[in-house]
Design an enzyme around this catalytic site. Sequence first.
Site, mmCIF file in Angstrom:
data_model
loop_
_atom_site.group_PDB
_atom_site.id
_atom_site.type_symbol
_atom_site.label_atom_id
_atom_site.label_comp_id
_atom_site.label_asym_id
_atom_site.label_seq_id
_atom_site.Cartn_x
_atom_site.Cartn_y
_atom_site.Cartn_z
ATOM 1 N N LYS A 126 1.047 -1.072 0.051
ATOM 2 C CA LYS A 126 -0.173 0.000 -0.007
ATOM 3 C C LYS A 126 0.863 1.184 -0.159
ATOM 4 C CE LYS A 126 -4.505 1.090 0.173
ATOM 5 N NZ LYS A 126 -5.688 0.272 -0.272
ATOM 6 N N ASP A 166 -7.021 4.271 -4.566
ATOM 7 C CA ASP A 166 -7.490 4.089 -3.276
ATOM 8 C C ASP A 166 -8.465 5.673 -3.016
ATOM 9 O OD1 ASP A 166 -8.102 2.374 -0.739
ATOM 10 O OD2 ASP A 166 -7.307 4.040 0.125
HETATM 11 P P1 NDP Z 1 -12.974 7.712 -2.766
HETATM 12 O O1 NDP Z 1 -12.026 8.825 -2.614
HETATM 13 O O2 NDP Z 1 -13.374 7.526 -4.131
HETATM 14 O O3 NDP Z 1 -14.287 7.944 -1.846
HETATM 15 C C1 NDP Z 1 -13.939 7.782 -0.365
HETATM 16 C C2 NDP Z 1 -15.223 8.716 0.173
HETATM 17 O O4 NDP Z 1 -15.132 8.447 1.587
HETATM 18 C C3 NDP Z 1 -15.663 10.032 -0.173
HETATM 19 O O5 NDP Z 1 -17.057 10.112 -0.044
HETATM 20 C C4 NDP Z 1 -15.060 10.695 1.021
HETATM 21 O O6 NDP Z 1 -15.719 12.151 1.348
HETATM 22 C C5 NDP Z 1 -15.406 9.881 2.312
HETATM 23 N N1 NDP Z 1 -14.181 9.796 3.087
HETATM 24 C C6 NDP Z 1 -12.876 9.844 3.009
HETATM 25 N N2 NDP Z 1 -12.164 10.107 4.053
HETATM 26 C C7 NDP Z 1 -13.241 10.279 5.040
HETATM 27 C C8 NDP Z 1 -13.095 10.497 6.304
HETATM 28 N N3 NDP Z 1 -11.926 10.605 6.958
HETATM 29 N N4 NDP Z 1 -14.201 10.672 7.111
HETATM 30 C C9 NDP Z 1 -15.661 10.521 6.388
HETATM 31 N N5 NDP Z 1 -15.531 10.324 4.943
HETATM 32 C C10 NDP Z 1 -14.439 10.132 4.313
HETATM 33 O O7 NDP Z 1 -12.406 6.502 -2.265
HETATM 34 P P2 NDP Z 1 -12.757 4.837 -2.506
HETATM 35 O O8 NDP Z 1 -14.280 4.746 -2.433
HETATM 36 O O9 NDP Z 1 -11.991 4.421 -3.532
HETATM 37 O O10 NDP Z 1 -12.347 4.140 -0.955
HETATM 38 C C11 NDP Z 1 -13.235 4.174 -0.019
HETATM 39 C C12 NDP Z 1 -12.890 2.953 0.987
HETATM 40 O O11 NDP Z 1 -12.649 1.817 0.402
HETATM 41 C C13 NDP Z 1 -11.394 3.203 1.550
HETATM 42 O O12 NDP Z 1 -11.432 2.639 2.946
HETATM 43 C C14 NDP Z 1 -10.729 2.417 0.611
HETATM 44 O O13 NDP Z 1 -9.291 1.674 1.236
HETATM 45 C C15 NDP Z 1 -11.722 0.897 0.168
HETATM 46 N N6 NDP Z 1 -11.388 0.225 -0.567
HETATM 47 C C16 NDP Z 1 -11.250 0.930 -2.141
HETATM 48 C C17 NDP Z 1 -10.953 -0.076 -3.045
HETATM 49 C C18 NDP Z 1 -11.049 0.768 -4.447
HETATM 50 O O14 NDP Z 1 -11.210 -0.077 -5.274
HETATM 51 N N7 NDP Z 1 -11.253 1.894 -4.668
HETATM 52 C C19 NDP Z 1 -10.769 -1.481 -3.076
HETATM 53 C C20 NDP Z 1 -10.734 -1.814 -1.461
HETATM 54 C C21 NDP Z 1 -11.064 -0.904 -0.537
HETATM 55 P P3 NDP Z 1 -14.894 13.415 0.402
HETATM 56 O O15 NDP Z 1 -15.818 13.396 -0.913
HETATM 57 O O16 NDP Z 1 -15.386 14.443 1.319
HETATM 58 O O17 NDP Z 1 -13.433 13.241 0.327
#
Ligand code: NDP
Length: 453
Positions: A126, A166
């Site tokens: 990561k 991510d």
């Molecule tokens: P994105 O950046 O596309 O979206 C993240 C979302 O979560 C946004 O809505 C963001 O809000 C919100 N967010 C981020 N940080 C916080 C926080 N500290 N508190 C509250 N809301 C938060 O990321 P992903 O959708 O890709 O990833 C989301 C989760 O899924 C993570 O844990 C990631 O590790 C996990 N994941 C992702 C994968 C992938 O293929 N993308 C694969 C496996 C796991 P805002 O718009 O305000 O930033």
Amino acid sequence: MHAATQRVMDRVSKLDANQPEYIQAVTSFLSSIDKLVEDMPQILYHKVLDRMVEPERVIMFRIPWFDDDGMIQLNRGFRVQMNSALGPYKGGLRFHPSVNLSILKFLAFEQTFKNSLTGLSLGGGKGGSDFDPKGKSDGEIMRFCQSFMLELGRHIGEDTDVPAGDIGVGGREIGYMYGQYKRIHNKSVGILTGKSPSFGGSFIRPEATGYGLAYLSAAILEAKGKSLENKSCLISGSGNVAQFTTEKLLAMGSKVLTMSDSSGVIIDPSGIDAQKLAYIKTLKNVRRGRIAEYAQKYKEATYIPHDGSATSNPLWDVKADYAFPCATQNEINANDARNLTANKIQLVGEGANMPTTLEAKDILMEAGVLLAPGKASNAGGVAVSGLEMVQNSQRLQWTPAQVDAQLLTIMKNIYANISSTAEKYSTKNNFIDGANIAGFLKISEAMIGQGYV
Ligand code: NDP
């Protein structure tokens, strides 16, 4: 806890005392593996656990870049190459101000077992940066990505380490980093996944994590004689995973009541349908706006500001059948878990990595909630990344239907693996133990087979 497991835990707690997320991930893992060590002395003899909690390599570097005012800005970059027993390091890059070594080590650790569960030959890693993409211009994002890849490029390779996206790293950022790598190294190879299908990306990669979460949840429910059809669902986040989980749940007949971002929560009792989801995709992916705007457009919805500082999240206090945390780590705390169980939630499917605190997990498990742990339930993303690597090696591109069919098969296999392992080593329905143990056994065998490295 067995004395040997406790010794490993004590060592991590002492050496990494300032890394709470990493300690949390290791604690959860070791409490599952503890059930094995008595009957598997080879794990102790070969010091598998001791070696597993120590990353093979951690790379830290500075990232200077020019902002739009011509000022030099500086961020910190990381790559944690955790474990290569099963194949090249594989795991996403996160750009978020909260990024530090603790968060990336926990993510790399979880990733290692997740990748094992996919059945593909992938090690775990990561990386990322404390760079905050919010409010940055396209030019700033590009210059940052180019500077980041200038250094990261020395440490990765199609047979060494293949990062993906991510939080804060989507198709745009992957494209800029890929272009920069190609320019420096003069090679068109699959050194990143999540690329656009126009230059080597796999179809269904953007959808894969969310679709996979829905597929695995459906498999868990089916075994209980239940389904996603006509059921109400809570989703947190509004990024990649949240969007495509919503999309697939809608296709499977569920009603999605909530979404959120880091500023607040929207609750829509009439349901977020396909048209409203399309609005959210444009809002978040194109205009890069705030979820609050949803409630201005759709008057039936309520917006509640929530930046994570309150003692509970109003999203987890909405009555529903199933919950899918898809935002970030530790977003369901003990209070949230109590609210969910009081509202008789039946399943929590983790889309995010480690979204549930250790205390919250205990509360949910004691209440008999079916808990699908992220290392199994969000493995669809890395699975299709693995398929992207295969397509890049073949210099072929499979159709969306071919990739989706393989994703479905992989998620069904993961369910079969974690449920049978839970039944064998632990209590039936403890998918946390099932995922930890099943993921571990394969890596442990590979580590022992490869000697002391
Ligand atoms: P994105 O950046 O596309 O979206 C993240 C979302 O979560 C946004 O809505 C963001 O809000 C919100 N967010 C981020 N940080 C916080 C926080 N500290 N508190 C509250 N809301 C938060 O990321 P992903 O959708 O890709 O990833 C989301 C989760 O899924 C993570 O844990 C990631 O590790 C996990 N994941 C992702 C994968 C992938 O293929 N993308 C694969 C496996 C796991 P805002 O718009 O305000 O930033």
